[in-house]
Scaffold this motif. Structure first.
Motif, PDB file in Angstrom:
ATOM      1  N   MET A 179       0.834  -1.212   0.000  1.00 49.25           N
ATOM      2  CA  MET A 179       0.000   0.000   0.000  1.00 49.25           C
ATOM      3  C   MET A 179       0.865   1.258   0.000  1.00 49.25           C
ATOM      4  O   MET A 179       2.045   1.207   0.335  1.00 49.25           O
ATOM      5  N   SER A 180       0.231   2.393  -0.316  1.00 52.09           N
ATOM      6  CA  SER A 180       0.934   3.664  -0.173  1.00 52.09           C
ATOM      7  C   SER A 180       1.052   3.954   1.329  1.00 52.09           C
ATOM      8  O   SER A 180       0.272   3.417   2.125  1.00 52.09           O
ATOM      9  N   PRO A 181       2.004   4.807   1.730  1.00 52.23           N
ATOM     10  CA  PRO A 181       2.131   5.107   3.167  1.00 52.23           C
ATOM     11  C   PRO A 181       0.814   5.600   3.784  1.00 52.23           C
ATOM     12  O   PRO A 181       0.469   5.204   4.895  1.00 52.23           O
ATOM     13  N   ALA A 182       0.062   6.430   3.050  1.00 47.21           N
ATOM     14  CA  ALA A 182      -1.195   6.962   3.606  1.00 47.21           C
ATOM     15  C   ALA A 182      -2.230   5.849   3.784  1.00 47.21           C
ATOM     16  O   ALA A 182      -2.907   5.780   4.815  1.00 47.21           O
ATOM     17  N   GLU A 183      -2.320   4.966   2.789  1.00 44.92           N
ATOM     18  CA  GLU A 183      -3.268   3.837   2.895  1.00 44.92           C
ATOM     19  C   GLU A 183      -2.892   2.925   4.060  1.00 44.92           C
ATOM     20  O   GLU A 183      -3.745   2.444   4.800  1.00 44.92           O
ATOM     21  N   ARG A 184      -1.582   2.716   4.189  1.00 47.40           N
ATOM     22  CA  ARG A 184      -1.115   1.825   5.263  1.00 47.40           C
ATOM     23  C   ARG A 184      -1.421   2.432   6.635  1.00 47.40           C
ATOM     24  O   ARG A 184      -1.799   1.741   7.567  1.00 47.40           O
ATOM     25  N   ASP A 185      -1.265   3.755   6.734  1.00 43.72           N
ATOM     26  CA  ASP A 185      -1.596   4.437   7.990  1.00 43.72           C
ATOM     27  C   ASP A 185      -3.079   4.246   8.327  1.00 43.72           C
ATOM     28  O   ASP A 185      -3.441   3.990   9.475  1.00 43.72           O
ATOM     29  N   ARG A 186      -3.926   4.381   7.299  1.00 41.78           N
ATOM     30  CA  ARG A 186      -5.372   4.213   7.532  1.00 41.78           C
ATOM     31  C   ARG A 186      -5.682   2.782   7.971  1.00 41.78           C
ATOM     32  O   ARG A 186      -6.464   2.549   8.883  1.00 41.78           O
ATOM     33  N   THR A 187      -5.028   1.837   7.310  1.00 43.87           N
ATOM     34  CA  THR A 187      -5.255   0.423   7.655  1.00 43.87           C
ATOM     35  C   THR A 187      -4.798   0.139   9.078  1.00 43.87           C
ATOM     36  O   THR A 187      -5.480  -0.554   9.843  1.00 43.87           O
ATOM     37  N   SER A 188      -3.642   0.694   9.426  1.00 42.23           N
ATOM     38  CA  SER A 188      -3.113   0.474  10.770  1.00 42.23           C
ATOM     39  C   SER A 188      -4.059   1.065  11.814  1.00 42.23           C
ATOM     40  O   SER A 188      -4.308   0.450  12.866  1.00 42.23           O
ATOM     41  N   ALA A 189      -4.611   2.250  11.500  1.00 41.44           N
ATOM     42  CA  ALA A 189      -5.549   2.881  12.433  1.00 41.44           C
ATOM     43  C   ALA A 189      -6.825   2.039  12.546  1.00 41.44           C
ATOM     44  O   ALA A 189      -7.379   1.866  13.644  1.00 41.44           O
ATOM     45  N   ALA A 190      -7.282   1.484  11.401  1.00 41.60           N
ATOM     46  CA  ALA A 190      -8.487   0.634  11.416  1.00 41.60           C
ATOM     47  C   ALA A 190      -8.240  -0.619  12.249  1.00 41.60           C
ATOM     48  O   ALA A 190      -9.103  -1.069  13.008  1.00 41.60           O
ATOM     49  N   LEU A 191      -7.046  -1.174  12.120  1.00 40.39           N
ATOM     50  CA  LEU A 191      -6.697  -2.367  12.906  1.00 40.39           C
ATOM     51  C   LEU A 191      -6.660  -2.027  14.395  1.00 40.39           C
ATOM     52  O   LEU A 191      -7.116  -2.798  15.234  1.00 40.39           O
ATOM     53  N   ALA A 192      -6.123  -0.844  14.712  1.00 43.52           N
ATOM     54  CA  ALA A 192      -6.041  -0.421  16.116  1.00 43.52           C
ATOM     55  C   ALA A 192      -7.447  -0.286  16.692  1.00 43.52           C
ATOM     56  O   ALA A 192      -7.689  -0.648  17.853  1.00 43.52           O
ATOM     57  N   GLU A 193      -8.373   0.202  15.882  1.00 41.26           N
ATOM     58  CA  GLU A 193      -9.746   0.332  16.353  1.00 41.26           C
ATOM     59  C   GLU A 193     -10.338  -1.031  16.662  1.00 41.26           C
ATOM     60  O   GLU A 193     -11.073  -1.220  17.607  1.00 41.26           O
ATOM     61  N   ARG A 194      -9.960  -1.973  15.841  1.00 43.63           N
ATOM     62  CA  ARG A 194     -10.483  -3.342  15.995  1.00 43.63           C
ATOM     63  C   ARG A 194      -9.887  -4.041  17.226  1.00 43.63           C
ATOM     64  O   ARG A 194     -10.576  -4.733  17.959  1.00 43.63           O
ATOM     65  N   VAL A 195      -8.578  -3.893  17.428  1.00 41.02           N
ATOM     66  CA  VAL A 195      -7.927  -4.668  18.499  1.00 41.02           C
ATOM     67  C   VAL A 195      -7.673  -3.868  19.778  1.00 41.02           C
ATOM     68  O   VAL A 195      -7.189  -4.416  20.755  1.00 41.02           O
ATOM     69  N   GLY A 196      -8.004  -2.585  19.762  1.00 46.21           N
ATOM     70  CA  GLY A 196      -7.811  -1.777  20.969  1.00 46.21           C
ATOM     71  C   GLY A 196      -6.424  -1.177  21.032  1.00 46.21           C
ATOM     72  O   GLY A 196      -5.579  -1.403  20.160  1.00 46.21           O
ATOM     73  N   SER A 197      -6.166  -0.426  22.103  1.00 48.77           N
ATOM     74  CA  SER A 197      -4.926   0.345  22.169  1.00 48.77           C
ATOM     75  C   SER A 197      -3.708  -0.576  22.300  1.00 48.77           C
ATOM     76  O   SER A 197      -3.828  -1.744  22.685  1.00 48.77           O
ATOM     77  N   ASP A 198      -2.558  -0.027  21.973  1.00 48.25           N
ATOM     78  CA  ASP A 198      -1.327  -0.815  22.015  1.00 48.25           C
ATOM     79  C   ASP A 198      -1.054  -1.296  23.446  1.00 48.25           C
ATOM     80  O   ASP A 198      -1.147  -0.509  24.395  1.00 48.25           O
ATOM     81  N   PRO A 199      -0.689  -2.578  23.609  1.00 48.85           N
ATOM     82  CA  PRO A 199      -0.441  -3.100  24.958  1.00 48.85           C
ATOM     83  C   PRO A 199       0.660  -2.298  25.670  1.00 48.85           C
ATOM     84  O   PRO A 199       1.604  -1.844  25.021  1.00 48.85           O
ATOM     85  N   PRO A 200       0.544  -2.128  26.999  1.00 52.03           N
ATOM     86  CA  PRO A 200       1.513  -1.288  27.723  1.00 52.03           C
ATOM     87  C   PRO A 200       2.962  -1.742  27.570  1.00 52.03           C
ATOM     88  O   PRO A 200       3.868  -0.928  27.631  1.00 52.03           O
ATOM     89  N   GLU A 201       3.165  -3.042  27.356  1.00 51.75           N
ATOM     90  CA  GLU A 201       4.542  -3.550  27.251  1.00 51.75           C
ATOM     91  C   GLU A 201       5.078  -3.513  25.816  1.00 51.75           C
ATOM     92  O   GLU A 201       6.199  -3.960  25.566  1.00 51.75           O
ATOM     93  N   SER A 202       4.250  -3.006  24.871  1.00 59.89           N
ATOM     94  CA  SER A 202       4.674  -3.095  23.472  1.00 59.89           C
ATOM     95  C   SER A 202       5.781  -2.079  23.180  1.00 59.89           C
ATOM     96  O   SER A 202       5.856  -1.013  23.788  1.00 59.89           O
ATOM     97  N   GLY A 203       6.640  -2.441  22.235  1.00 69.47           N
ATOM     98  CA  GLY A 203       7.739  -1.564  21.832  1.00 69.47           C
ATOM     99  C   GLY A 203       8.918  -1.632  22.786  1.00 69.47           C
ATOM    100  O   GLY A 203       9.029  -2.558  23.599  1.00 69.47           O
ATOM    101  N   LEU A 204       9.809  -0.659  22.663  1.00 72.62           N
ATOM    102  CA  LEU A 204      11.013  -0.616  23.493  1.00 72.62           C
ATOM    103  C   LEU A 204      11.274   0.828  23.914  1.00 72.62           C
ATOM    104  O   LEU A 204      11.476   1.696  23.077  1.00 72.62           O
ATOM    105  N   ARG A 205      11.208   1.051  25.229  1.00 72.10           N
ATOM    106  CA  ARG A 205      11.391   2.408  25.762  1.00 72.10           C
ATOM    107  C   ARG A 205      12.879   2.804  25.799  1.00 72.10           C
ATOM    108  O   ARG A 205      13.763   1.946  25.692  1.00 72.10           O
ATOM    109  N   ALA A 206      13.097   4.086  26.089  1.00 75.44           N
ATOM    110  CA  ALA A 206      14.470   4.608  26.161  1.00 75.44           C
ATOM    111  C   ALA A 206      15.318   3.813  27.156  1.00 75.44           C
ATOM    112  O   ALA A 206      16.489   3.520  26.892  1.00 75.44           O
ATOM    113  N   GLU A 207      14.716   3.435  28.293  1.00 77.48           N
ATOM    114  CA  GLU A 207      15.519   2.715  29.309  1.00 77.48           C
ATOM    115  C   GLU A 207      15.970   1.345  28.776  1.00 77.48           C
ATOM    116  O   GLU A 207      17.068   0.875  29.100  1.00 77.48           O
TER     117      GLU A 207
END
Ligand code: ZN
Length: 326
Positions: A179-207
């Motif tokens: 997809m184009s970056p804009a389409e992918r952003d929309r899809t990602s937002a749609a997926l987030a709506e479906r599965v709820g907010s990102d889990p608190p442990e997701s990603g990697l913090r500065a520490e």
């Protein structure tokens, strides 16, 4: 059927077999080395059929790292090419370990294993979750499928495409990747709506990034947005090479000198952009060994076996022994 028989045999005999063959290869004057690409590591081994980015089981990962430190010379990515060029007959082959994406398991699971083994690794980070949880579209898609949205369900339900049923999570992933970056952003937002907010442990913090760096791990760049770079116009490509980079550099106090291209996608224009943005090495996902003449901006990486340490031992040996295609 053959695979069913072969895999347990490889699991048992792979390492002893590799240990028999490897000294002969080491006795050659071949100047060759390997970079490996890992993503996540988890106590439970992932499923390559059902998961877009399956984790390596932590026991398997530890066994693979042990194998590397026993039989090879684990080097930082910035020394891989020079180690390859300097290798002499009888010396261990150089191998660099790398990880892509910002994941909590890098800090919690991979780091203690690497530290215990005395091995260094490079972590290619986007910096997208330095100060808050964040998941990319493929992680959201995985959560959607894990929570009961069957991949064969109409892709419209996932906000992907216009209703043609996609057979597997991998097919849906490829569609989103194109997809184009804009389409992918929309899809990602749609997926987030479906599965709820990102889990608190997701990603990697500065520490977490500081913890990796404090133990001697390298930090490289993977771009903030993780867009496939060849599809970007010149302006967006130049922006992708810099956006978010300073924030990561501020955490470690060091320049990011290496980049791993998102999804491994790269062409000569992208490689040139990486070079003019001041990177010194660029890593792809092409399964290629590193030779003295390898382009420093197109260094291949091997995805380590999900099956067994024995299979992994033979996989590494096979790539080192492979005749180079010109
Ligand atoms: Zn990635």
């Amino acid at each position: 059927m053959l695979r069913l028989v072969l895999q347990p045999v490889l699991a048992l005999a792979g390492r002893p077999l590799a240990a028999l063959v490897e000294p002969f290869l080491r006795y050659s004057s071949r100047q060759v080395g390997i970079a490996l690409i890992y993503h996540s590591v988890d106590p439970a081994q992932g499923d390559v059929e059902r998961e877009l980015v399956p984790p390596h089981g932590s026991a398997l990962f530890a066994a693979q790292v042990r194998h590397l430190t026993r039989r090879y010379r684990v080097v930082p990515t910035d020394r891989l090419l020079t180690s390859v060029a300097k290798r002499k007959r009888g010396e261990r082959f150089p191998v660099a370990i790398t990880f892509d994406d910002d994941l909590r398991c890098h800090q919690d699971i991979a780091l203690p294993v690497l530290d215990h083994a005395g091995a260094t690794a490079m972590f290619f980070l986007s910096g997208s979750s330095i100060d808050k949880p964040f998941t990319f579209w493929w992680e959201r898609l995985q959560r959607a499928v894990d929570t009961g949205v069957h991949p064969s369900e109409s892709s419209t339900a996932l906000g992907v495409g216009s209703g043609e049923a996609l057979a597997s999570i991998h097919d849906i992933g490829k569609t989103i990747e194109r997809m184009s970056p804009a389409e992918r952003d929309r899809t990602s937002a749609a997926l987030a709506e479906r599965v709820g907010s990102d889990p608190p442990e997701s990603g990697l913090r500065a520490e977490g990034i500081r913890a990796l760096h404090a133990k001697g791990m390298g930090i490289g760049f993977h771009t903030l947005r993780h867009d496939p770079l060849p599809s970007l116009d010149d302006e967006s490509l130049a922006l992708a090479m810099t956006a978010g980079r300073e924030e990561l550099e501020a955490i470690t106090g060091e320049k990011l000198r290496a980049i791993a291209y998102p999804h491994g996608h790269v062409d000569s224009r992208v490689a040139a952009a990486a070079q003019s943005a001041g990177f010194e090495h660029g890593f792809t996902t092409r399964v290629e060994a590193v030779h003295p003449g390898s382009d420093p901006f197109l260094l291949g990486r091997l995805s380590p076996s999900y099956r067994s340490a024995g299979h992994f031992a033979l996989q590494v040996l096979g790539l080192l022994a492979r005749r180079r295609h010109q």
